[in-house]
Design an enzyme around this catalytic site. Structure first.
Site, PDB file in Angstrom:
ATOM      1  CB  VAL A  29      -9.567   7.457  -2.387  1.00 30.62           C
ATOM      2  CG1 VAL A  29     -10.812   8.322  -2.474  1.00 30.62           C
ATOM      3  CG2 VAL A  29      -9.428   6.496  -1.088  1.00 30.62           C
ATOM      4  CG  MET A  77      -5.113   4.434  -4.041  1.00 28.77           C
ATOM      5  SD  MET A  77      -6.649   3.620  -3.742  1.00 28.77           S
ATOM      6  CE  MET A  77      -6.252   3.032  -2.041  1.00 28.77           C
ATOM      7  CB  CYS A  78      -3.697  10.193  -3.975  1.00 28.54           C
ATOM      8  SG  CYS A  78      -4.160  11.125  -5.520  1.00 28.54           S
ATOM      9  CB  SER A  79      -7.672  12.242  -1.339  1.00 29.87           C
ATOM     10  OG  SER A  79      -6.879  13.098  -1.201  1.00 29.87           O
ATOM     11  CB  THR A 110      -2.110   9.448  -8.161  1.00 28.21           C
ATOM     12  OG1 THR A 110      -2.544   9.105  -7.029  1.00 28.21           O
ATOM     13  CG2 THR A 110      -1.807   8.495  -9.379  1.00 28.21           C
TER      14      THR A 110
END
Length: 271
Positions: A24, A104-106, A112
């Site tokens: 992120v 994107m991701c955390s 992802t």
């Protein structure tokens, strides 16, 4: 002159031409996005991105697709991610009208990495490099459930968009050519094997026929030798040495071998 401070996002990488990945975004990463000239950001986590990030995207006309809001959690207990989330994400990533795109991701979920792994499945990668790529980005936070999900992912769930990127089309075309080449090679090997079998069978048949002819020849020669042995031999002598009755009763096949009898004398006369 003051140089702008540029911070690369964590776990940043280039997936394919026009496709990028990262964790992120942070406020310090925003200037870096300008160099990517992004058109779309695909956000896979269910948390909302920071307001500074959304304002920056709005200002630079970068489309944000927050896919993780509705279909993030899987209904199956062992699956860490929803298949619908991966399916929709892949269809967005493969649509070239969304490129350049950042996925994107955390960092704690590695969604992802799972999306990229399933993309590699569509690209016909083997499982070993898929897992190696996933672990390279996930590091110590790699999860076995995510790896199992990538291994068992059903590729038929994904509906390919109308506008595919060139790299995906080229890879599919190469796979078709490879399959065609393997098919042609297999046909050639099968034809060569069939020809070899035909030659071996013909050679065996020829050897068998030669053996039969040789046996028949031996049998014929043996029969002829036996016939010659058993055939009575005619020993011709002069007329002076031959008795009178044998002169008249001589056969062309064999001479008489019985002893002279009286009735022969009556018929023939005095000898």
């Amino acid at each position: 002159m003051t140089l702008a401070y540029i911070s690369v996002p964590d776990a940043y990488g280039v997936v394919e031409s026009g496709v990028f990945r990262s964790k992120v975004l942070d406020v310090h990463n925003l200037p870096f996005l300008l160099h990517l000239q992004l058109k779309t950001i695909l956000y896979l986590s269910n948390q909302s991105p920071p307001k500074a990030v959304t304002d920056f995207l709005d200002t630079n006309k970068i489309k944000l697709i927050h896919l993780g809001v509705g279909v993030w959690k899987s209904e199956t207990s062992w699956k860490p991610i929803s298949e619908d989330l991966i399916k929709d994400a892949l269809e967005i990533v493969l649509d070239v009208t969304n490129h350049p795109i950042l996925v994107m991701c955390s960092g704690d979920i590695h969604t992802t990495g799972t999306v990229v792994g399933c993309l590699r499945r569509l690209q016909q990668w083997s499982l070993t490099p898929i897992l190696e790529e996933y672990r390279r980005y996930a590091k110590s936070k790699a999860q076995y459930a995510n790896e199992q999900f990538m291994e068992l992912f059903d590729e038929d769930l994904v509906t390919l968009p109308e506008h595919l990127p060139e790299w995906f089309i080229d890879q599919r075309r190469m796979m078709v050519f490879d399959d065609l080449g393997r098919s042609v090679k297999l046909e050639e090997e099968e034809a060569e094997f069939a020809e070899q079998m035909r030659r071996e069978q013909a050679s065996e048949l020829g050897a068998q026929l030669q053996g039969v002819m040789f046996t028949q020849g031996e049998t014929t020669n043996e029969a002829q030798a036996i016939a010659e042995t058993e055939k009575p031999k005619v020993v011709l002598t002069t007329s002076a040495d031959t008795p009178g009755y044998r002169k008249y009763y001589y056969s062309s096949s064999s001479p008489l071998t019985t002893e002279p009898r009286a009735y022969k004398r009556k018929i023939i006369g005095k000898v």
